[in-house]
Design a protein around this motif. Structure first.
Motif, PDB file in Angstrom:
ATOM      1  N   ALA A  36       0.955  -1.197   0.120  1.00 26.69           N
ATOM      2  CA  ALA A  36       0.045  -0.061   0.122  1.00 26.69           C
ATOM      3  C   ALA A  36       0.710   1.405   0.086  1.00 26.69           C
ATOM      4  O   ALA A  36       1.998   1.265   0.269  1.00 26.69           O
ATOM      5  N   GLU A 145      -1.100  -4.099   8.974  1.00 27.60           N
ATOM      6  CA  GLU A 145      -2.247  -3.276   8.540  1.00 27.60           C
ATOM      7  C   GLU A 145      -2.074  -1.718   8.559  1.00 27.60           C
ATOM      8  O   GLU A 145      -2.858  -0.797   8.028  1.00 27.60           O
ATOM      9  N   GLU A 317      -5.217   1.613  13.120  1.00 28.86           N
ATOM     10  CA  GLU A 317      -6.283   1.232  12.334  1.00 28.86           C
ATOM     11  C   GLU A 317      -7.343   2.353  12.053  1.00 28.86           C
ATOM     12  O   GLU A 317      -7.642   2.654  10.767  1.00 28.86           O
ATOM     13  N   ILE A 320      -6.795   5.197   9.319  1.00 30.70           N
ATOM     14  CA  ILE A 320      -6.915   4.886   8.034  1.00 30.70           C
ATOM     15  C   ILE A 320      -8.330   4.782   7.579  1.00 30.70           C
ATOM     16  O   ILE A 320      -9.036   3.648   7.878  1.00 30.70           O
ATOM     17  N   ARG A 323      -9.728   2.521   2.515  1.00 32.44           N
ATOM     18  CA  ARG A 323      -9.025   1.834   1.833  1.00 32.44           C
ATOM     19  C   ARG A 323      -9.224   1.508   0.403  1.00 32.44           C
ATOM     20  O   ARG A 323     -10.283   1.065   0.380  1.00 32.44           O
ATOM     21  N   ALA A 343      -5.339   4.720   1.840  1.00 31.59           N
ATOM     22  CA  ALA A 343      -4.438   4.117   1.487  1.00 31.59           C
ATOM     23  C   ALA A 343      -4.483   3.474   0.418  1.00 31.59           C
ATOM     24  O   ALA A 343      -5.928   3.073   0.092  1.00 31.59           O
ATOM     25  N   GLU A 345      -4.420   0.464  -1.879  1.00 38.52           N
ATOM     26  CA  GLU A 345      -3.684  -0.734  -1.661  1.00 38.52           C
ATOM     27  C   GLU A 345      -3.459  -1.570  -3.220  1.00 38.52           C
ATOM     28  O   GLU A 345      -4.256  -1.533  -4.013  1.00 38.52           O
TER      29      GLU A 345
END
Length: 348
Positions: A36, A145, A317, A320, A323, A343, A345
């Motif tokens: 990522a 993660e 976590e 973020i 994603r 993020a 990915e």
């Protein structure tokens, strides 16, 4: 392989290239598969054409400087296949200046440094990249993660490192910290402040959304007033908004022998009425220090990795907030106004 690129200086030239060449061995011995990349304001400014520079001889720049990957091969034995890794963004200038020669490339004096995804080095928003061992930072497996947060954490690790160094000028036992701005940098600055056992206050204009809860989860206090309206004088201020009025208020608010770190970047072009003489008088009579801080060197990246390892994984976590798979790259780079960290990915 796939890569997200721009033509530097050309607004809105962002595109996904499906046949980008494999990274040449000259980039470094360690071959990394991208998991990522994080997206920040710098990426948006590069996409807008405000700045960015392709490597010599190239017309396209792979963006992405907040990296997380998994080692595919490392013939040097520094890391091992399967290890989590992030790439240090800034590399020293080739002259080098005195600071770059001492591995303090974040303090480069002649401006000839290079930066992945920003200035003259291809970035990390591609399926594979290479990095020399000295610029590869290994991460603990349980950061799979959230390891993409390492780069912004390195920025605040440097800020705190310099605050600590300045503090040695006198006998000083700070108790309280004010962080202005609850974006990724501000929240991570607050995290590192709580890890130091300090009383932390975070000021931001958002009254809804995840920010108040994230600050509360750190055991810190959340404020939505102006800096002037706060009922205390912090020993340390970490200013992360770059908003001119907030910057000036923060410099005036610090307690005697206080330290103000300016970590936010102003866009410029705006003027406000301000009593500069009063600020000068305050700074001089109270022996206060104001300094700017940006980027990080290897020491700060290692400190950042330690800080993330000590942090609550669920809290990290929560930073973020989106994603997005690389196939939907345009969505990832479109601000929503509600994000803390996005993020992009690559790995399935």
């Amino acid at each position: 392989m796939r890569a997200v690129t721009v033509t530097p200086g050309v607004p809105d030239s962002l595109r996904l290239v499906n046949d980008w060449p494999e990274p040449p061995s000259e980039e470094g011995a360690i071959l990394v598969e991208t998991l990522a990349v994080g997206i920040c304001g710098t990426d948006h400014e590069i996409i807008a054409g405000d700045y960015g520079k392709a490597p010599p001889g190239a017309t396209e720049l792979v963006i992405g400087h907040e990296s997380l990957g998994r080692v595919l091969e490392d013939p040097t034995g520094t890391l091992h296949p399967g290890d989590l890794v992030a790439g240090i963004v800034r590399h020293p200038d080739p002259v080098p200046c005195t600071n770059c020669a001492a591995d303090e490339w974040d303090m480069c004096r002649n401006g000839q440094y290079t930066e992945h995804g920003i200035k003259a080095l291809q970035g990390f928003a591609r399926e594979r990249w290479r990095i020399p061992p000295r610029f590869a930072v290994g991460l603990a497996p349980d950061l799979a993660e959230v390891g993409v947060l390492l780069e912004p954490t390195s920025v605040v690790a440097k800020a705190w490192d310099h605050i600590d160094r300045i503090a040695h000028r006198t006998e000083w036992q700070p108790q309280s910290v004010l962080v202005t701005g609850a974006g990724p940098i501000g929240l991570l600055a607050a995290l590192l402040a709580t890890q130091r056992g300090l009383t932390v206050h975070v000021l931001d204009r958002n009254t809804t959304g995840p920010k108040p809860g994230l600050v509360g989860a750190l055991g810190a206090s959340y404020h939505t007033s102006t800096v002037d309206e706060l009922g205390f004088e912090p020993d340390v201020v970490v200013e992360c908004t770059g908003a001119p009025a907030v910057v000036l208020e923060a410099m005036c608010k610090a307690a005697p022998i206080g330290i103000v770190c300016l970590a936010g970047m102003s866009s410029g072009g705006r003027t406000i009425d301000f009593d500069a003489g009063a600020l000068n008088r305050t700074l001089v009579l109270e022996n206060n220090v104001v300094f700017g801080s940006v980027n990080a060197n290897r020491r700060h990246w290692d400190l950042a990795a330690e800080a993330l390892t000590r942090a609550d994984p669920s809290w990290l976590e929560s930073l973020i907030t989106r994603r997005v798979p690389v196939g939907a790259y345009a969505e990832a780079y479109t601000p929503t106004g509600n994000d803390i960290k996005v993020a992009l990915e690559f790995a399935a």
